[in-house]
Structures are given as structure tokens and as C-alpha cells.
Design a protein around this motif. Structure first.
Motif, PDB file in Angstrom:
ATOM      1  N   GLU A 236       8.688   8.599  16.728  1.00 33.44           N
ATOM      2  CA  GLU A 236      10.100   9.191  17.408  1.00 33.44           C
ATOM      3  C   GLU A 236       9.937   9.051  18.613  1.00 33.44           C
ATOM      4  O   GLU A 236      11.725   8.044  19.026  1.00 33.44           O
ATOM      5  CB  GLU A 236      10.604  10.424  16.868  1.00 33.44           C
ATOM      6  CG  GLU A 236      12.395  10.345  17.336  1.00 33.44           C
ATOM      7  CD  GLU A 236      12.814  11.824  16.546  1.00 33.44           C
ATOM      8  OE1 GLU A 236      13.907  11.811  16.479  1.00 33.44           O
ATOM      9  OE2 GLU A 236      11.761  12.495  15.974  1.00 33.44           O
TER      10      GLU A 236
ATOM     11  N   LYS B 148      13.075   5.175  20.330  1.00 30.85           N
ATOM     12  CA  LYS B 148      14.181   6.072  21.152  1.00 30.85           C
ATOM     13  C   LYS B 148      14.237   5.640  22.722  1.00 30.85           C
ATOM     14  O   LYS B 148      15.094   5.120  23.099  1.00 30.85           O
ATOM     15  CB  LYS B 148      14.731   7.798  21.152  1.00 30.85           C
ATOM     16  CG  LYS B 148      14.603   7.663  19.460  1.00 30.85           C
ATOM     17  CD  LYS B 148      14.944   9.469  19.605  1.00 30.85           C
ATOM     18  CE  LYS B 148      15.415  10.486  18.106  1.00 30.85           C
ATOM     19  NZ  LYS B 148      16.227  10.759  18.170  1.00 30.85           N
ATOM     20  N   SER B 149      12.667   5.620  23.004  1.00 28.78           N
ATOM     21  CA  SER B 149      12.516   5.102  24.000  1.00 28.78           C
ATOM     22  C   SER B 149      12.929   3.541  24.480  1.00 28.78           C
ATOM     23  O   SER B 149      12.937   3.325  25.772  1.00 28.78           O
ATOM     24  CB  SER B 149      11.183   5.236  24.957  1.00 28.78           C
ATOM     25  OG  SER B 149      10.041   4.867  24.687  1.00 28.78           O
ATOM     26  N   SER B 150      12.900   2.606  23.203  1.00 26.71           N
ATOM     27  CA  SER B 150      13.257   1.597  24.002  1.00 26.71           C
ATOM     28  C   SER B 150      14.580   0.823  24.478  1.00 26.71           C
ATOM     29  O   SER B 150      15.465   0.309  24.572  1.00 26.71           O
ATOM     30  CB  SER B 150      12.370   0.851  22.576  1.00 26.71           C
ATOM     31  OG  SER B 150      13.390   1.470  21.244  1.00 26.71           O
ATOM     32  N   HIS B 151      15.512   2.534  24.127  1.00 27.90           N
ATOM     33  CA  HIS B 151      16.636   2.048  24.422  1.00 27.90           C
ATOM     34  C   HIS B 151      17.074   1.483  25.887  1.00 27.90           C
ATOM     35  O   HIS B 151      18.519   1.125  26.379  1.00 27.90           O
ATOM     36  CB  HIS B 151      17.603   2.805  23.171  1.00 27.90           C
ATOM     37  CG  HIS B 151      17.513   3.032  22.423  1.00 27.90           C
ATOM     38  ND1 HIS B 151      18.061   1.965  21.056  1.00 27.90           N
ATOM     39  CD2 HIS B 151      17.014   3.875  21.193  1.00 27.90           C
ATOM     40  CE1 HIS B 151      17.381   2.674  20.014  1.00 27.90           C
ATOM     41  NE2 HIS B 151      17.186   3.990  20.016  1.00 27.90           N
TER      42      HIS B 151
ATOM     43  N   LYS C 111       6.905   3.545  25.565  1.00 31.38           N
ATOM     44  CA  LYS C 111       7.529   1.790  24.634  1.00 31.38           C
ATOM     45  C   LYS C 111       6.578   1.328  23.660  1.00 31.38           C
ATOM     46  O   LYS C 111       7.453   1.568  22.565  1.00 31.38           O
ATOM     47  CB  LYS C 111       8.672   1.520  25.730  1.00 31.38           C
ATOM     48  CG  LYS C 111       9.827   1.849  26.632  1.00 31.38           C
ATOM     49  CD  LYS C 111      10.644   0.693  27.236  1.00 31.38           C
ATOM     50  CE  LYS C 111      11.475   1.130  27.870  1.00 31.38           C
ATOM     51  NZ  LYS C 111      11.778   0.135  28.691  1.00 31.38           N
TER      52      LYS C 111
ATOM     53  N   PHE D 215      16.977  12.120  28.824  1.00 33.52           N
ATOM     54  CA  PHE D 215      16.230  12.346  27.406  1.00 33.52           C
ATOM     55  C   PHE D 215      15.632  12.401  26.524  1.00 33.52           C
ATOM     56  O   PHE D 215      14.740  12.734  25.858  1.00 33.52           O
ATOM     57  CB  PHE D 215      17.165  10.448  26.930  1.00 33.52           C
ATOM     58  CG  PHE D 215      17.643   9.772  25.618  1.00 33.52           C
ATOM     59  CD1 PHE D 215      18.297  10.931  24.960  1.00 33.52           C
ATOM     60  CD2 PHE D 215      16.028   9.427  24.756  1.00 33.52           C
ATOM     61  CE1 PHE D 215      18.418  10.865  23.512  1.00 33.52           C
ATOM     62  CE2 PHE D 215      16.507   9.310  23.956  1.00 33.52           C
ATOM     63  CZ  PHE D 215      17.259  10.115  22.713  1.00 33.52           C
TER      64      PHE D 215
ATOM     65  N   LEU E 149      13.329  15.251  24.280  1.00 29.96           N
ATOM     66  CA  LEU E 149      12.784  15.010  23.521  1.00 29.96           C
ATOM     67  C   LEU E 149      11.533  15.982  23.123  1.00 29.96           C
ATOM     68  O   LEU E 149      11.147  16.001  21.548  1.00 29.96           O
ATOM     69  CB  LEU E 149      12.702  12.921  22.738  1.00 29.96           C
ATOM     70  CG  LEU E 149      14.197  12.413  22.655  1.00 29.96           C
ATOM     71  CD1 LEU E 149      13.416  10.961  22.810  1.00 29.96           C
ATOM     72  CD2 LEU E 149      13.965  12.669  20.698  1.00 29.96           C
TER      73      LEU E 149
END
Length: 87
Positions: free
Chosen positions: A19, A23-26, A47, A78, A82
Motif C-alpha cells: 500500500e 500510494k507513493s507513486s502519486h 515507489k 503523506f 502512512l
């Protein structure tokens, strides 16, 4: 570049690491973690799903989170949140 150090509160499961990586790929910024495990140093691209899944992150591990790029501050907050959510 932004740097933040913290301690992992519990062993992270594969699903947790998956997860975090997804989410880091955003973010545009580079996001990496540095830590030591059994007297070995690791530098992992957050990533990279494979990179995240290959190294277990256990409770008590001191993590150094680094972000570098246009949205580094947002990415730092962010991704740290997490990691903190898995306490």
C-alpha cells in the motif's frame, strides 16, 4: 530535499508495504527510505514494489525517510502519515 527519521511501531506486513509503495507513486518526487537490519544498511526506493517487499521492516527499526523533487514536502507528510498509521 526533506529528511525525517522515526521508529517503526510494529512489524510491517506485505500488504502494508504494498500500500505504501502504491500510494507513493502519486508523487513526482523521489521517495526513499534508509535503515539498518541485522547490521546491514538498506536504501530502498519506496515507489518500487519489489524493493519494498524484499526487505522486511520490523518493529523498532529506525527509518530515515527522504523525499526530493517538486512535491517533496507533500510527499514527506503523506508517506510519513502512512507509516504512522500502521502503529
Amino acid at each position: 530535499m526533506r529528511v525525517h527519521e522515526f521508529i517503526i511501531g510494529r512489524d510491517l506486513q506485505r500488504s502494508d508495504l504494498s500500500e505504501i509503495s502504491a500510494k507513493s507513486s502519486h508523487f513526482i518526487s523521489d521517495i526513499t527510505i534508509d535503515f539498518e537490519l541485522e547490521h546491514k544498511s538498506f536504501h530502498v526506493d519506496v515507489k518500487s514494489l519489489l524493493g519494498m517487499l524484499l526487505v522486511p521492516i520490523k518493529a523498532g527499526t529506525s527509518i530515515r525517510l527522504l523525499t526530493r523533487g517538486k512535491d517533496e514536502e507533500e510527499a514527506m507528510h503523506f508517506i510519513f502519515a502512512l507509516f504512522e498509521s500502521y502503529r
